[in-house]
Design a protein around this motif. Structure first.
Motif, PDB file in Angstrom:
ATOM      1  N   PHE A  69       0.863  -1.184   0.000  1.00 28.83           N
ATOM      2  CA  PHE A  69       0.000   0.000   0.000  1.00 28.83           C
ATOM      3  C   PHE A  69       0.900   1.234   0.000  1.00 28.83           C
ATOM      4  CE2 PHE A  69      -2.965  -3.084   1.668  1.00 28.83           C
ATOM      5  CZ  PHE A  69      -4.230  -2.628   1.279  1.00 28.83           C
ATOM      6  N   ASN A  70       0.642   2.177  -0.879  1.00 32.93           N
ATOM      7  CA  ASN A  70       1.361   3.437  -0.758  1.00 32.93           C
ATOM      8  C   ASN A  70       0.664   4.296   0.308  1.00 32.93           C
ATOM      9  OD1 ASN A  70      -0.834   4.843  -1.960  1.00 32.93           O
ATOM     10  ND2 ASN A  70       0.020   4.498  -4.017  1.00 32.93           N
ATOM     11  N   GLU A  71       1.246   5.444   0.626  1.00 30.49           N
ATOM     12  CA  GLU A  71       0.735   6.257   1.734  1.00 30.49           C
ATOM     13  C   GLU A  71      -0.717   6.677   1.505  1.00 30.49           C
ATOM     14  OE1 GLU A  71       1.677  10.572   3.818  1.00 30.49           O
ATOM     15  OE2 GLU A  71       3.360   9.405   2.987  1.00 30.49           O
ATOM     16  N   GLU A  72      -1.053   7.075   0.288  1.00 29.63           N
ATOM     17  CA  GLU A  72      -2.416   7.520   0.005  1.00 29.63           C
ATOM     18  C   GLU A  72      -3.408   6.370   0.134  1.00 29.63           C
ATOM     19  OE1 GLU A  72      -3.504  10.628  -0.354  1.00 29.63           O
ATOM     20  OE2 GLU A  72      -1.414  11.114   0.156  1.00 29.63           O
ATOM     21  N   GLU A  73      -3.009   5.200  -0.309  1.00 29.68           N
ATOM     22  CA  GLU A  73      -3.897   4.029  -0.216  1.00 29.68           C
ATOM     23  C   GLU A  73      -4.103   3.628   1.235  1.00 29.68           C
ATOM     24  OE1 GLU A  73      -2.834   1.961  -4.537  1.00 29.68           O
ATOM     25  OE2 GLU A  73      -1.580   1.574  -2.774  1.00 29.68           O
ATOM     26  N   LEU A  74      -3.038   3.708   2.057  1.00 31.26           N
ATOM     27  CA  LEU A  74      -3.192   3.387   3.483  1.00 31.26           C
ATOM     28  C   LEU A  74      -4.131   4.383   4.163  1.00 31.26           C
ATOM     29  CD1 LEU A  74       0.247   2.275   4.997  1.00 31.26           C
ATOM     30  CD2 LEU A  74      -1.871   0.972   4.851  1.00 31.26           C
ATOM     31  N   TYR A 101     -13.013  -6.217  -2.934  1.00 29.75           N
ATOM     32  CA  TYR A 101     -14.034  -5.389  -3.596  1.00 29.75           C
ATOM     33  C   TYR A 101     -14.025  -3.973  -3.019  1.00 29.75           C
ATOM     34  CZ  TYR A 101     -18.596  -3.851  -5.305  1.00 29.75           C
ATOM     35  OH  TYR A 101     -19.608  -3.159  -5.917  1.00 29.75           O
ATOM     36  N   MET A 102     -13.913  -3.882  -1.691  1.00 24.60           N
ATOM     37  CA  MET A 102     -13.866  -2.567  -1.041  1.00 24.60           C
ATOM     38  C   MET A 102     -12.629  -1.780  -1.478  1.00 24.60           C
ATOM     39  SD  MET A 102     -12.150  -0.899   1.685  1.00 24.60           S
ATOM     40  CE  MET A 102     -11.725  -2.111   2.938  1.00 24.60           C
ATOM     41  N   LEU A 103     -11.484  -2.456  -1.529  1.00 24.19           N
ATOM     42  CA  LEU A 103     -10.256  -1.775  -1.942  1.00 24.19           C
ATOM     43  C   LEU A 103     -10.383  -1.205  -3.353  1.00 24.19           C
ATOM     44  CD1 LEU A 103      -7.407  -4.169  -0.693  1.00 24.19           C
ATOM     45  CD2 LEU A 103      -8.191  -2.045   0.346  1.00 24.19           C
ATOM     46  N   GLY A 129      -9.945   2.551  -4.687  1.00 27.35           N
ATOM     47  CA  GLY A 129      -9.317   2.641  -6.003  1.00 27.35           C
ATOM     48  C   GLY A 129      -7.844   2.299  -5.985  1.00 27.35           C
ATOM     49  N   VAL A 130      -7.483   1.239  -5.271  1.00 32.08           N
ATOM     50  CA  VAL A 130      -6.068   0.865  -5.185  1.00 32.08           C
ATOM     51  C   VAL A 130      -5.580   0.347  -6.529  1.00 32.08           C
ATOM     52  CG1 VAL A 130      -6.231   0.306  -2.735  1.00 32.08           C
ATOM     53  CG2 VAL A 130      -6.635  -1.495  -4.435  1.00 32.08           C
ATOM     54  N   ARG A 131      -4.273   0.296  -6.685  1.00 31.73           N
ATOM     55  CA  ARG A 131      -3.662  -0.223  -7.908  1.00 31.73           C
ATOM     56  C   ARG A 131      -3.856  -1.737  -8.002  1.00 31.73           C
ATOM     57  NH1 ARG A 131       1.933   0.927  -6.140  1.00 31.73           N
ATOM     58  NH2 ARG A 131       0.827   0.790  -4.142  1.00 31.73           N
ATOM     59  N   TYR A 167      -4.993  -7.693   0.613  1.00 29.43           N
ATOM     60  CA  TYR A 167      -4.744  -7.800   2.052  1.00 29.43           C
ATOM     61  C   TYR A 167      -3.294  -8.215   2.306  1.00 29.43           C
ATOM     62  CZ  TYR A 167      -5.165  -9.034   6.963  1.00 29.43           C
ATOM     63  OH  TYR A 167      -4.984  -9.082   8.323  1.00 29.43           O
ATOM     64  N   HIS A 168      -2.775  -9.118   1.490  1.00 28.34           N
ATOM     65  CA  HIS A 168      -1.408  -9.604   1.704  1.00 28.34           C
ATOM     66  C   HIS A 168      -0.381  -8.488   1.568  1.00 28.34           C
ATOM     67  CE1 HIS A 168       1.225 -13.056   2.271  1.00 28.34           C
ATOM     68  NE2 HIS A 168       2.039 -12.563   1.350  1.00 28.34           N
ATOM     69  N   SER A 169      -0.769  -7.396   0.896  1.00 30.13           N
ATOM     70  CA  SER A 169       0.148  -6.258   0.760  1.00 30.13           C
ATOM     71  C   SER A 169       0.494  -5.665   2.131  1.00 30.13           C
ATOM     72  CB  SER A 169      -0.488  -5.177  -0.116  1.00 30.13           C
ATOM     73  OG  SER A 169      -0.746  -5.662  -1.411  1.00 30.13           O
ATOM     74  N   LEU A 170      -0.408  -5.801   3.108  1.00 27.42           N
ATOM     75  CA  LEU A 170      -0.127  -5.306   4.458  1.00 27.42           C
ATOM     76  C   LEU A 170       1.105  -6.004   5.034  1.00 27.42           C
ATOM     77  CD1 LEU A 170      -3.810  -5.303   5.790  1.00 27.42           C
ATOM     78  CD2 LEU A 170      -2.453  -3.292   5.138  1.00 27.42           C
ATOM     79  N   ARG A 171       1.253  -7.273   4.727  1.00 29.13           N
ATOM     80  CA  ARG A 171       2.427  -8.030   5.193  1.00 29.13           C
ATOM     81  C   ARG A 171       3.694  -7.493   4.541  1.00 29.13           C
ATOM     82  NH1 ARG A 171       3.883 -12.951   7.618  1.00 29.13           N
ATOM     83  NH2 ARG A 171       5.291 -14.301   6.446  1.00 29.13           N
ATOM     84  N   HIS A 172       3.589  -7.081   3.286  1.00 27.73           N
ATOM     85  CA  HIS A 172       4.739  -6.486   2.608  1.00 27.73           C
ATOM     86  C   HIS A 172       5.079  -5.113   3.217  1.00 27.73           C
ATOM     87  CE1 HIS A 172       5.315  -9.226  -0.921  1.00 27.73           C
ATOM     88  NE2 HIS A 172       4.123  -9.640  -0.511  1.00 27.73           N
ATOM     89  N   ASN A 173       4.043  -4.342   3.557  1.00 22.70           N
ATOM     90  CA  ASN A 173       4.294  -3.062   4.233  1.00 22.70           C
ATOM     91  C   ASN A 173       5.018  -3.279   5.553  1.00 22.70           C
ATOM     92  OD1 ASN A 173       1.604  -2.218   2.567  1.00 22.70           O
ATOM     93  ND2 ASN A 173       2.818  -0.407   3.036  1.00 22.70           N
ATOM     94  N   PHE A 174       4.566  -4.262   6.302  1.00 22.75           N
ATOM     95  CA  PHE A 174       5.186  -4.587   7.593  1.00 22.75           C
ATOM     96  C   PHE A 174       6.656  -4.962   7.395  1.00 22.75           C
ATOM     97  CE2 PHE A 174       6.217  -7.718  10.929  1.00 22.75           C
ATOM     98  CZ  PHE A 174       5.938  -6.970  12.069  1.00 22.75           C
TER      99      PHE A 174
END
Length: 556
Positions: free
Chosen positions: A345-350, A468-470, A475-477, A482-489
């Protein structure tokens, strides 16, 4: 136009007919003649095709006289690897026998060897084959190889025996010339010498592909693997069965067979088992449908996973002594690796996610609210988060932590996924521990409000709704999930300079390959807490979601 020999007409169509010479009929299943349709009713076209077919048939008969099999010949239970080893063993036996030249002079002996080399080394097959094939037949009888003239691998084996005979003669010539030391002129025999151990020849085990797959699936030494790990073999096994068949001896499966499996996998459409239009279809039929419909195919990353598991299966057969080598090794070697489809997630998406979260959760602090936040501040996988139980929350080493372990109703992706994850200070400020304390009174699952009959079902339902919500609300890329949160971490651990052993302990990633990694039990929970609390996301303000300190349980 003169009529071509063998050209006949039956009703309105033309055929080419040729009698099979008596001396080679055994290679053609005892048939007395060849009959081939020329697929035309036009005499001129038939004449041209018959002439070409006559030339081709002449070549087939000439090859048959040399022992070469017709193209339709079958293979018996012998592998190419066994033929190589048989040739090495033949040379070994030749080298063990001492050649007694008696009163023959060195010059006369060299003349004899040169004559033999000229005969066996002749570029004309009819010359060397007549000398070598009787030797090859003797070797097959001595070694009990299931091979004979007319089999598809016979001429290849005769060629290997020819190389062994040439190598022996070259070495004998060197010995007569006084050359001391073991050297090989043919790389095939670089380790085959009389003073070495004899080459090992393993005869066919006779086990079919289906038998080895059953053994693989029931092997008790694989019992520690997770259910999801086992499922990754389902499609490779289905493709193997469709391409080569359950009854084919596993020792006869070639690299070409494995390449065909790989090509079929690459031609399959994405999510074919979830789409109604693809149900009930065979894999080859699915590949054709995908090609005609222009459907999206399996990604390269998915292909790499399946190619790895295909190779792992054959490695298993090698380790168990069923086959000699792995025909599926490095099927994807040399192909460029696809970039990760899991973006962070980039900053705007978070920021968009945190703004949308309360409304998406129905303004209740249940599973929908907490699951993304727990993922963001613990790096836990979605299945681990959604199927948390109240007894997973313990005080360890004086630290509030989640103790993840495999249970009857919860699977973990890897062995390293069983771990202790300290609860991040930010989650406590948000009031997560109050939810835990409230739910501990009843016990059971932490997020009872999230539907699902089991862990897999729950993950599937949540993932679809979250994705669906994202897409629709934020409007995420493409590639953000959800797994992207693990990459952010993981990125924040990297940015804070967290030691690698702590990173692996927190994320449930396997230990490294260094010997030093195998010593000790890892960092204490108190140490892990100190590092996990360093994970922050610059530009992210959650203060409006914090629970008043008076309402927060006393932290450990």
């Amino acid at each position: 136009m003169a009529k071509v020999a063998g050209l006949i007409r039956k009703k309105s169509a033309y055929f080419y007919v040729r009698r099979i010479p008596k001396e080679v009929r055994s290679l053609f299943d005892g048939k007395q003649q060849i009959t081939r349709s020329l697929n035309t009713t036009d005499f001129r076209v038939a004449s041209d095709r018959a002439r070409r077919m006559a030339a081709e048939t002449d070549k087939v008969f000439a090859d048959a006289r040399l022992g070469k099999a017709p193209s339709a010949a079958t293979r018996r239970g012998v592998t190419r690897e066994q033929l190589f080893e048989a040739a090495r063993l033949h040379l070994y036996n030749l080298e063990r026998r001492t050649t007694d030249w008696g009163d023959t002079s060195a010059e006369a002996a060299k003349e004899i060897i040169h004559a033999d080399l000229a005969n066996i080394g002749s570029p004309h097959e009819e010359v060397w084959a007549s000398a070598v094939q009787p030797i090859a037949e003797t070797v097959t009888k001595e070694l009990r190889l299931e091979l004979g003239r007319g089999d598809s691998l016979w001429f290849e084996f005769a060629s290997l025996i020819r190389r062994a005979e040439q190598e022996h003669l070259e070495r004998e010539l060197s010995r007569i010339n006084g050359v001391v030391g073991a050297t090989a002129t043919d790389a095939l025999f670089s380790n085959t010498f009389a003073h070495n151990q004899p080459p090992k020849l393993s005869l066919p085990s006779g086990q079919s592909l289906g038998q080895v797959i059953t053994r693989f699936e029931k092997d008790p030494t694989r019992g520690h693997l997770t259910e999801s790990a086992g499922k990754k073999y389902i499609l490779p096994f289905a493709v193997l069965r469709e391409v080569v068949g359950d009854d084919k001896p596993i020792g006869e499966i070639t690299r070409a067979d494995c390449a065909a499996c790989h090509e079929l996998l690459a031609a399959l459409p994405r999510n074919y088992n979830k789409l109604t239009k693809f149900r009930g279809k065979g894999l080859k039929e699915l590949a054709e449908l995908a090609k005609s419909n222009g459907a999206s195919l399996l990604s390269q990353g998915t292909m790499q996973v399946y190619a790895h598991h295909l190779s792992a299966f054959f490695n298993y057969a090698v380790q168990k002594g069923i086959i000699e080598h792995n025909p599926a090794s490095r099927l994807m070697a040399g192909q460029p690796k696809e970039g990760s489809s899991r973006l962070t997630f980039n900053e705007e998406e978070l920021k968009g996610l945190l703004a949308e979260l309360p409304g998406w959760a129905g303004n209740r602090r249940g599973g929908r609210f907490w699951a993304p936040l727990v993922g963001l501040f613990s790096g836990m996988r979605l299945g681990e988060v959604l199927w948390l139980h109240t007894d997973d929350f313990q005080t360890v080493d004086g630290v509030d932590a989640i103790v993840l372990r495999r249970t009857n109703d919860r699977s973990l992706k890897t062995r390293g996924a069983a771990r202790v994850v300290p609860i991040h200070a930010e989650l406590k400020r948000l009031g997560f521990m109050k939810l835990v304390e409230d739910r501990k009174r009843a016990g059971g699952r932490l997020f009872l409000d999230l539907p699902g009959d089991n862990q897999k079902h729950c993950v599937d339902m949540f993932q679809k709704r979250f994705s669906y919500m994202l897409k629709q609300k934020i409007g995420v890329r493409a590639g953000v999930s959800y797994h992207s949160l693990r990459h952010n971490f993981r990125d924040e651990l990297r940015n804070e300079g967290v030691p690698m052993d702590v990173v692996r302990a927190l994320g449930g990633w396997g230990r490294g390959g260094g010997i030093e990694e195998r010593y000790g039990q890892g960092a204490r929970p108190a140490v892990l807490r100190r590092w996990i609390d360093k994970v922050t996301y610059p530009g992210l303000d959650l203060s409006h979601l914090h629970m008043p300190k008076a309402d927060q349980p006393e932290a450990a």
